[in-house]
Scaffold this motif. Structure first.
Motif, mmCIF file in Angstrom:
data_model
loop_
_atom_site.group_PDB
_atom_site.id
_atom_site.type_symbol
_atom_site.label_atom_id
_atom_site.label_comp_id
_atom_site.label_asym_id
_atom_site.label_seq_id
_atom_site.Cartn_x
_atom_site.Cartn_y
_atom_site.Cartn_z
ATOM 1 N N ASP A 115 0.827 -1.202 0.000
ATOM 2 C CA ASP A 115 0.000 0.000 0.000
ATOM 3 C C ASP A 115 0.871 1.266 0.000
ATOM 4 N N GLY A 117 0.241 4.022 1.150
ATOM 5 C CA GLY A 117 0.167 4.685 2.457
ATOM 6 C C GLY A 117 1.300 4.266 3.383
ATOM 7 N N GLN A 118 1.765 3.022 3.227
ATOM 8 C CA GLN A 118 2.883 2.538 4.037
ATOM 9 C C GLN A 118 4.150 3.332 3.732
ATOM 10 N N GLU A 120 4.251 6.332 2.414
ATOM 11 C CA GLU A 120 4.084 7.713 2.871
ATOM 12 C C GLU A 120 4.294 7.820 4.368
ATOM 13 N N ALA A 121 3.794 6.828 5.099
ATOM 14 C CA ALA A 121 3.980 6.847 6.550
ATOM 15 C C ALA A 121 5.468 6.776 6.890
ATOM 16 N N ALA A 122 6.191 5.931 6.167
ATOM 17 C CA ALA A 122 7.633 5.815 6.406
ATOM 18 C C ALA A 122 8.337 7.136 6.094
ATOM 19 N N GLN A 123 7.956 7.736 4.956
ATOM 20 C CA GLN A 123 8.566 9.021 4.597
ATOM 21 C C GLN A 123 8.229 10.087 5.622
ATOM 22 N N SER A 124 7.009 10.045 6.137
ATOM 23 C CA SER A 124 6.575 11.113 7.037
ATOM 24 C C SER A 124 7.298 11.051 8.379
ATOM 25 N N ARG A 135 12.929 -1.411 6.176
ATOM 26 C CA ARG A 135 12.157 -1.543 7.410
ATOM 27 C C ARG A 135 10.660 -1.719 7.152
ATOM 28 N N VAL A 136 10.180 -1.196 6.022
ATOM 29 C CA VAL A 136 8.726 -1.165 5.824
ATOM 30 C C VAL A 136 8.282 -2.015 4.630
ATOM 31 N N GLN A 140 7.222 -6.621 4.418
ATOM 32 C CA GLN A 140 5.837 -6.945 4.071
ATOM 33 C C GLN A 140 5.756 -7.648 2.725
#
Lengths: 217, 243
Positions: A115, A117-118, A120-124, A135-136, A140
């Motif tokens: 996804d 979103g994963q 983006e969450a890591a970048q954020s 790591r992300v 997965q």
């Protein structure tokens, strides 16, 4: 049937030496194809156009050449270019390169299934490209990639028999040599088939295990 | 603290931000409201560098936000983001989600990251869920973990992108409660939201965005109770009295 068991006992040690080489070729080319496949896949998803294009063309070239031709090229043509490889080296290299294309496409599909979103969450939280991958994304993607990876393992085990064409004395070639000197084609090739099957079954079970686990989450 | 001046952004031929100029002061809570497709989420994503912008400038305490510059990592460690769909890492436990940034981006010692991680989970009321995996939690719980993850970076500001829009109605309150507490503690917050009650009670200022421009802005209560612009009036009427 009595004849079969008699032959089986007699040929077993020779065929087992073939099995050993089959395993060496399979594991060697599996490792090589995994590393190369990962590199091609990373290049594909790097977002850098040049790298992505190089990788895409490489994959297509590799996919378009039969394994046996690749093996002949490495074993018979490379010496003309000043690079002499042993039959075993050429086999591992050839099968590893040939399968790296399939591995790469498999890995890429797994990475792209994650996804957005994963990422983006890591970048954020300040992760760079590599940290995001490590790591992300990759942890997965592994779950998605494992079942087809297991299938590739089975295919590679069987395709390692192509190494016989460049004189690697693995299981298929040992079988052929015994058969042509004893004319006991039926018994010998039945044994060879059974031995490949014996090696495949654990892998088939492993794939089933992977599929169950992937289906769970 | 967060400055936007004349920010333009297009997706292909579709210009979604048509010159946004705004600023957010330290400790301020600013709510961004507006119809869907108005560009309000895009503003947040530009501030965090998840999207690039073509013209104008965004800066965080003087540091320019440039998606392709190495400094973007610094921007992102100072300004955290909470997403509509939580985006927790499903393969890690709740506590691991919270300490991921401090541990691997800020390179804090593990013991210190763990200690603060647990404290943050307690702060959002989820101390007992530390070892659970995100998919085992309700949406409201997941969003509170996401807030803890954002806080773990010890950011100067947090951006909330419709943090309650994906939640079942009865879970919205828990998340808004945590956010209200943050606001009371003086956290700088920019919140894109449809929760007008939250905007009225908690926000210092509200921006109303429509068609990629700021149509109206002002103190929360004044803007929400007596909107001046006809488009704001129309939007608020639809949101507050849908029937």
């Amino acid at each position: 049937m009595k004849g079969f068991w008699h032959d089986a006992v007699e040929f077993f040690p020779i065929l087992m030496s073939g099995v050993a080489l089959t395993i060496v070729v399979t594991i060697g080319s599996l490792l090589l194809s995994t590393v190369l496949g990962l590199i091609w896949a990373m290049m594909r998803v790097s977002g850098i156009k040049a790298l992505s294009m190089i990788s895409a063309s490489l994959i297509n070239v590799i996919r378009g050449i039969p394994i046996i031709v690749l093996l002949f090229y490495l074993y018979f043509v490379m010496p003309d270019l000043g690079v002499t490889l042993s039959a075993l080296q050429a086999a591992i290299l050839g099968l590893g390169i040939a399968y790296s294309a399939y591995q790469a496409e498999n890995f890429r599909a797994g990475i792209e299934a994650i996804d957005k979103g994963q990422i983006e969450a890591a970048q954020s939280i300040g992760m760079g490209w590599w940290l995001t991958m490590r790591r992300v994304v990759l942890p997965q993607a592994v779950r998605i990639v494992l079942p087809p990876y297991g299938n590739v393992m089975i295919m590679m085990l069987k395709d390692s028999s192509q190494a016989s064409t460049i004189t690697v004395a693995e299981l298929a070639l040992q079988g052929k040599l015994i058969a042509s000197s004893t004319f006991k084609n039926t018994n010998v090739f039945t044994m060879v088939a059974l031995m490949y099957l014996t090696m495949s079954i654990p892998l088939i079970l492993l794939v089933r295990h992977f599929e169950k686990r992937a289906g769970k989450k | 603290m967060i400055e936007l001046s004349d920010v333009h952004k297009s997706f292909g031929a579709n210009e979604v931000l048509k010159g946004i100029t705004a600023s957010v002061q330290k400790g301020e809570v600013v709510c961004v409201i507006g119809p869907s497709g108005s560009g309000k989420s895009t503003i947040l994503r530009c501030i965090n560098g998840l999207e690039s912008y073509e013209r104008g400038e965004i800066s965080i305490e003087g540091l320019k936000v440039d998606r392709d510059a190495p400094s973007i990592v610094k921007v992102r460690t100072q300004v955290s983001m909470v997403f509509q769909r939580f985006n927790l890492f499903p393969h890690r436990t709740v506590l691991e989600n919270v300490i991921e940034g401090p541990l691997y981006v800020k390179k804090e010692p593990r013991a210190q990251a763990l200690e603060r991680g647990r404290a943050l989970l307690a702060q959002v009321g989820l101390a007992e869920k530390a070892d659970a995996h995100p998919p085992q939690l309700s949406g409201g719980q997941q969003q509170r973990v996401a807030i803890a993850r954002a806080l773990a970076m010890q950011p100067k500001a947090i951006l909330f992108d419709e943090p309650t829009s994906a939640l079942d109605p009865e879970l919205v309150g828990d998340v808004l409660g945590v956010m209200r507490k943050l606001a009371d503690d003086g956290m700088t917050m920019v919140v894109v939201t449809h929760e007008m009650g939250f905007a009225r009670d908690v926000a210092d200022r509200v921006l109303f965005i429509d068609g990629g421009v700021i149509v109206e802005q002002g103190p929360a209560k004044a803007l929400l109770n007596q909107p001046q612009h006809p488009r704001t009036q129309d939007f608020l009427r639809r949101v507050l009295h849908p029937l």
